[in-house]
Design an enzyme around this catalytic site. Sequence first.
Site, mmCIF file in Angstrom:
data_model
loop_
_atom_site.group_PDB
_atom_site.id
_atom_site.type_symbol
_atom_site.label_atom_id
_atom_site.label_comp_id
_atom_site.label_asym_id
_atom_site.label_seq_id
_atom_site.Cartn_x
_atom_site.Cartn_y
_atom_site.Cartn_z
ATOM 1 N N GLU A 91 -10.721 37.735 33.206
ATOM 2 C CA GLU A 91 -9.419 38.358 33.414
ATOM 3 C C GLU A 91 -9.272 38.869 34.846
ATOM 4 O OE1 GLU A 91 -8.714 41.477 30.610
ATOM 5 O OE2 GLU A 91 -9.427 40.262 28.944
ATOM 6 N N CYS A 104 -7.062 43.473 40.580
ATOM 7 C CA CYS A 104 -8.316 43.952 40.008
ATOM 8 C C CYS A 104 -9.105 42.722 39.589
ATOM 9 C CB CYS A 104 -8.012 44.862 38.815
ATOM 10 S SG CYS A 104 -9.496 45.424 37.952
ATOM 11 N N CYS A 111 -19.940 41.637 30.139
ATOM 12 C CA CYS A 111 -20.737 42.677 30.798
ATOM 13 C C CYS A 111 -21.844 43.095 29.843
ATOM 14 C CB CYS A 111 -19.849 43.881 31.123
ATOM 15 S SG CYS A 111 -20.682 45.166 32.087
ATOM 16 N N CYS A 115 -21.333 50.185 27.843
ATOM 17 C CA CYS A 115 -20.618 51.470 27.815
ATOM 18 C C CYS A 115 -19.796 51.590 26.523
ATOM 19 C CB CYS A 115 -19.716 51.604 29.040
ATOM 20 S SG CYS A 115 -20.625 51.576 30.600
ATOM 21 N N CYS A 118 -15.850 50.799 26.561
ATOM 22 C CA CYS A 118 -15.333 49.657 27.318
ATOM 23 C C CYS A 118 -15.272 48.376 26.496
ATOM 24 C CB CYS A 118 -16.185 49.441 28.562
ATOM 25 S SG CYS A 118 -15.524 48.165 29.648
ATOM 26 N N CYS A 336 -9.720 46.685 30.679
ATOM 27 C CA CYS A 336 -10.747 45.639 30.844
ATOM 28 C C CYS A 336 -11.087 44.906 29.577
ATOM 29 C CB CYS A 336 -12.064 46.242 31.300
ATOM 30 S SG CYS A 336 -11.929 47.421 32.563
#
Length: 346
Positions: A91, A104, A111, A115, A118, A336
């Site tokens: 994205e 961005c 990832c 976290c 997220c 995100c």
Amino acid sequence: MINIFGMPLAELQAALKPYNVPGFRAKQIAQWLYQKGVVDFGAMTNLSKDLRAQLAQAFVIARPQVKARLDSQDGKTTKFLLEYADGTAIETVLMRQPYGNSICVSTQAGCNMGCAFCASTLHGMARDLTCGEILAQAVVINDMLREENGSKVDTMVIMGSGEPLMNYAEVLKFLRLIHEPYTLGMGYRNITLSTSGIVPRMYQLAEEGLPISLSVSLHAPNQELRSELMPINRKYPIQDVVAAARNYADKTKRRVTYEYILIDGVNDGEEQAKELVALMRGQLASVNLIPINPVVERNLLRPSKARIDWFEGYLASHHVNVTVRREMGTDIQAACGQLRNKHLEK
Ligand code: SAH
């Protein structure tokens, strides 16, 4: 066939050498690639027909495809789902800000930082992105803006999916490339890199001589709570992260920003506000409060407006430089990883 999209000029010159392409021609090819939206050699009209045909035999110009595009209702935010040749999707977001067009970019597909708040990390990490794949995100949007109204990408945050400092070499190569006058010529001062706190790489970055802004994802004011929200904090403890951020500010004279997502009943209390004030004392830094984009999968909710205002007021009255992030694009899931997750789940 070799992909030339994403090569810095020196690499491009080396790749073109066997075809007797002189240096200035290589630079023109770079401009076709990075400034003029050209995706096949046939369109490079200042090269001889022969050379165009030869190059098309040896090289490809691989750019990602726009698989989906979502525009927010106010038209200010556009989110792109881009797919690379191997099917990997990522994205990129465009935000039309009062001060210019900001993008961005993602540095990894997915990832693995884990976290708790997220969405990017829900499916783990597929792979690192290359310098060229990161640059392509900027070039695709820059081309679109140029065609739309003659505008361009003005500023950039490296705050999309992925941990940029875990993909250090490609991200650094990308930063140098996007600054080149034959690409977007973007000023380092218009670039912000956000990290979850990869301490050794933060020290390394401070020595690179690139005056980019550093943003640190803090999200909690003490070791225990931060470890709960961000597992990487067990490897690189909060005190070391703050020391590395201070070093970055000292070395680069750039003000560091700490991002602090406000989560209802988790990190928005008086005790945390106090601890945060203590942590910020004496630093050339500011705190950016981010009311959480609720991630339903994790059951983490947004505090009330009154609570957000209170938290901001508490920091401000204790001499902490504080801002609350202006929200853009919540109606298109610009947080995100949310669009990519939908794509993966399909
Ligand atoms: N890995 C890097 C960059 C990607 S995450 C880092 O940790 O900084 C960057 C930022 O995304 C976070 O600091 C936070 O500002 C934002 N973010 C992630 N999840 C969010 C959520 N649920 N709501 C609001 N912001 C979020």
